[in-house]
Scaffold this active site. Structure first.
Site, short mmCIF file in Angstrom:
data_model
loop_
_atom_site.label_atom_id
_atom_site.label_comp_id
_atom_site.label_asym_id
_atom_site.label_seq_id
_atom_site.Cartn_x
_atom_site.Cartn_y
_atom_site.Cartn_z
N GLU A 53 0.88 -1.27 -0.22
CA GLU A 53 -0.23 -0.33 0.46
C GLU A 53 0.69 1.36 0.28
O GLU A 53 0.46 2.02 -0.29
CB GLU A 53 -1.48 -0.22 0.72
CG GLU A 53 -2.13 -1.30 1.03
CD GLU A 53 -2.99 -1.27 2.76
OE1 GLU A 53 -4.37 -1.08 2.43
OE2 GLU A 53 -2.67 -1.53 3.19
N GLU A 81 -4.69 -9.56 3.51
CA GLU A 81 -5.22 -9.46 5.36
C GLU A 81 -6.66 -10.01 5.63
O GLU A 81 -6.96 -10.80 5.58
CB GLU A 81 -5.52 -7.97 4.38
CG GLU A 81 -4.39 -6.60 5.32
CD GLU A 81 -3.98 -6.35 4.05
OE1 GLU A 81 -3.12 -5.52 4.07
OE2 GLU A 81 -3.52 -7.25 2.69
#
Length: 697
Positions: free
Chosen positions: A140, A161
């Site tokens: 990210e 995740e």
């Protein structure tokens, strides 16, 4: 107070054992006279074995570095890279497990968004030079930059995740779909995590458009800086295709169908991630990031996340230090392996031994046709590896040369490790080991791949039963990570140490198990399936019993598992356990009829129910509801695990969970089986302390 001050006040007193990833800034003069770049290197001060992660203190450190850069007016670009071989692997998971309030969880999400987005909002071009593993928040960070280069040798690029019970919470669900399209983004955000946490490599990330340029390892940073200089000078233009024309609705709907098939609504994280990806089509950056904050806060305070983190810790830590394993210095060297049998399981083992140990492996069987088929299978699998580019031509030739066949066990005369994979019958296995013991060297380890039989009985007639050990693989051998290593009554330390050393060399996660009927995974699965099948025998409609535990999100339903392992194998294990524990393990009349019928299971080839097979279970007049079946199964599992722990089958409840996760595919969102039973109230007393694998009360 500013937001950053508020977050600092709330988060700066968190756990002091956070390993802080520092943001080391240096000026770099770009080639071709392009100007000065501020290059940030992420580094936690350790080598590549301890990757860069981000807790609150690391985020504050990066924010400080960005503030210093923002105050300058002499820079033409900012870049971010990692320490050698590691870019960053995301949030500090240890810290995530210690979050105690939704306010704190919201602050962590908002802080990450605030810091990372600054990289792309400094008013100068921003570059991520991905020089190693980039996972979760690490990827990210790169997505927030305007441009990305990647090292071709990067072994892992991922947003894992959802595998743990979270969503990408620092921009991933909003930025990635706009960059590479919703369908490709969903593969990284949802499909890969739900497929054994699959990851892509650097070259694949470039092909997908995650990175704008790919360079070789030797001069990666130098080439990246040259490329960045040309971008700054306007000599290279990166085209970003509009994603407005992509069919977002179809991509999300297709993924939702896949998630329903895998989880049946059991874990909230993939569904929240899908909602966020759908939102990314129309939401502003502020709106999308706020939605990520909300999702992250909800999930950080969920049992599913705590269970996922518990499971992750088992797989990453406990599996690497098996409880009860002897001193590795006692292990003997293995220079040749013998495999008794040349069937599918034996052939899979032979290939694995050859690939991982790189030693000669010889298969034996009763006739040449079987032997040729087994060796041929190995050679064909090597050819597949070659076609996929997973081995070179030289490696393929070497592997084929290592695996041979022999009709006589005299070929084991110089073997150090011989494993049998013959029919699951005690008399057959005892005969095999008698023949093997007659020809092998004095210190050769004798291993059995039995799934349920007693090692102690198997070795009773051996001259040296101390060298017999259980070495139970799961099918398919190359894929399933668990290895149950079973210690018989006479197994000595050197034999056991050698078994663990071989298991490690095979890249398996080994768990030490006492010599008890069906060991761990098969014992629990047989109790599980036995209760479901018994309910059907009693008159419960098969469809009701089959789906009574769908809310757990298990990898497959009970009768689908029966079809996978084969009714005959399932019946045999049930009979073995019934002989040992008749009060808890029954033998299903319906299963016996199914085996006698020759049918492969209750499902037809098109996955519809086979009415004739289902009818074999008819006859009972005491049906149960789905909830009654569910309770019956979970109570039975709690009882069986308690008995196993009391018997010392494994060292602790954590080993039960590790076996079920790695050997039976129980999902991370459950944390294995004992956290589920604790949370559902079936474990009395609890198997794990309060707050372990669940939100503290």
């Amino acid at each position: 107070m500013t937001n950053i001050d508020t977050w600092r006040a709330l988060l700066s007193e968190r756990s002091t054992d956070e390993v802080v990833t520092k943001a080391l800034v240096r000026d770099v003069e770009l080639p071709y006279g392009a100007g000065t770049m501020a290059l940030i290197t992420l580094d936690n001060g350790f080598d590549h074995t301890k990757p860069n992660t981000f807790g609150p203190h690391g985020l504050f450190a990066l924010n400080g570095a960005l503030s210093e850069i923002a105050a300058r007016n002499d820079l033409v670009a900012v870049g971010v890279t990692g320490k050698p071989f590691i870019f960053a692997v995301g949030a500090d998971l240890k810290g995530a497990a210690s979050v105690t309030s939704r306010e704190e969880a919201l602050a962590i999400g908002a802080l990450g968004h605030h810091v990372f987005r600054r990289l792309g909002e400094l008013g100068i071009p921003s570059f991520a030079f991905v020089n190693g593993a980039a996972m979760g928040g690490g990827l990210e960070i790169a997505l927030h930059c305007a441009y990305r280069t990647i090292w071709s040798g990067v072994p892992a690029v991922a947003l894992p995740e959802c595998f743990l019970g979270l969503v990408p919470g620092w921009g991933g669900t909003q930025l990635l779909p706009r960059l590479i399209g919703p369908a490709n983004a969903i593969k990284l955000i949802i499909e890969n995590p739900l497929s054994q946490n699959r990851m892509i490599k650097g070259a694949q990330a470039y092909e997908l458009g995650v990175a704008d340029a790919v360079f070789e390892p030797a001069d990666f940073l130098e080439e990246s800086l040259r490329w960045a200089a040309r971008v700054v000078k306007g000599e290279v233009t990166v085209e970003r295709p509009s994603r407005d024309g992509d069919d977002w609705n179809k991509a999300v709907a297709d993924a939702r169908f896949l998630v329903d098939m895998k989880l049946r609504g059991a874990s909230p994280a993939p569904y929240r991630a899908l909602d966020l990806v759908a939102l990314a089509r129309t939401a502003s950056r502020d709106e999308g990031f706020a939605a990520e904050d909300d999702a992250l806060a909800d999930l950080l305070m969920s049992d599913e996340l705590r269970a996922g983190l518990y499971a992750f810790d088992l797989v990453q830590r406990r599996a690497k230090r098996p409880a009860g394993a002897p001193d590795k210095s006692l292990a003997r060297k293995v220079t040749k392996v013998g495999v008794v049998g040349a069937g599918l399981m034996a052939s899979q083992m032979a290939l694995l031994f050859a690939r991982r140990l790189e030693v000669p492996v010889v298969l034996t069987d009763l006739d040449q046709a079987r032997l040729d088929k087994g060796v041929g299978y190995v050679h064909a699998e090597v050819d597949k590896l070659l076609a996929k580019g997973r081995v070179s031509a030289d490696q393929a030739n070497r592997l084929k040369a290592l695996v041979t066949g022999s009709l006589t066990k005299d070929a084991f005369a110089d073997a150090d490790f011989v494993i049998e994979a013959v029919f699951e019958d005690m008399a057959v296995k005892k005969k095999v080991f008698a023949e093997v013991e007659a020809v092998v060297p004095a210190e050769c380890v004798l291993a059995t791949n039995t799934s349920s039989l007693s090692l102690t009985e198997m070795g009773a007639d051996l001259a040296h039963p101390e060298r017999l050990v259980g070495f139970h693989f799961f099918n398919p051998v190359a894929v399933m990570p668990l290895l149950e290593i079973i210690r018989g009554a006479s197994t000595d330390e050197a034999t056991l140490a050698t078994a663990f050393a071989v298991g490690k060399a095979l890249k398996k996660s080994s768990v030490l198990v006492k010599d008890a009927p069906a060991f761990v995974v098969n014992r629990l699965l047989t109790r599980f399936m036995g209760e479901v099948i018994a309910a059907v025998d009693e008159g419960t409609p098969l469809e009701v019993a089959e789906h009574a535990l769908d809310d757990l999100g298990l990898p497959m339903t009970p009768f689908a598992l029966v079809q996978l392992v084969g009714p005959a194998v399932g019946l045999h294990v049930a009979e073995t356990l019934h002989a040992a524990f008749p009060e808890r393990f029954g033998v299903s009349e319906g299963m016996a009829k199914l085996v006698a019928s020759g049918k492969p299971g209750v499902y037809a080839p098109d996955f519809s129910l086979d009415a004739e097979a289902v009818a074999l279970f008819a006859g009972g007049d005491a049906p149960s509801t789905a909830e009654e079946v569910r309770r019956r199964v979970l109570e039975a599992l709690a009882e069986e695990i308690r008995i196993m722990l009391d018997e010392g089958v494994v060292a602790a409840a954590q080993d039960i969970d590790l076996c079920m996760i790695l050997g039976a595919g129980w999902p991370f969102h459950l944390g294995g089986v004992t956290p589920l039973l604790d949370r559902a109230g079936f474990a009395r007393p609890r198997f794990l302390p309060p707050g372990v694998a669940s939100v503290p009360a």
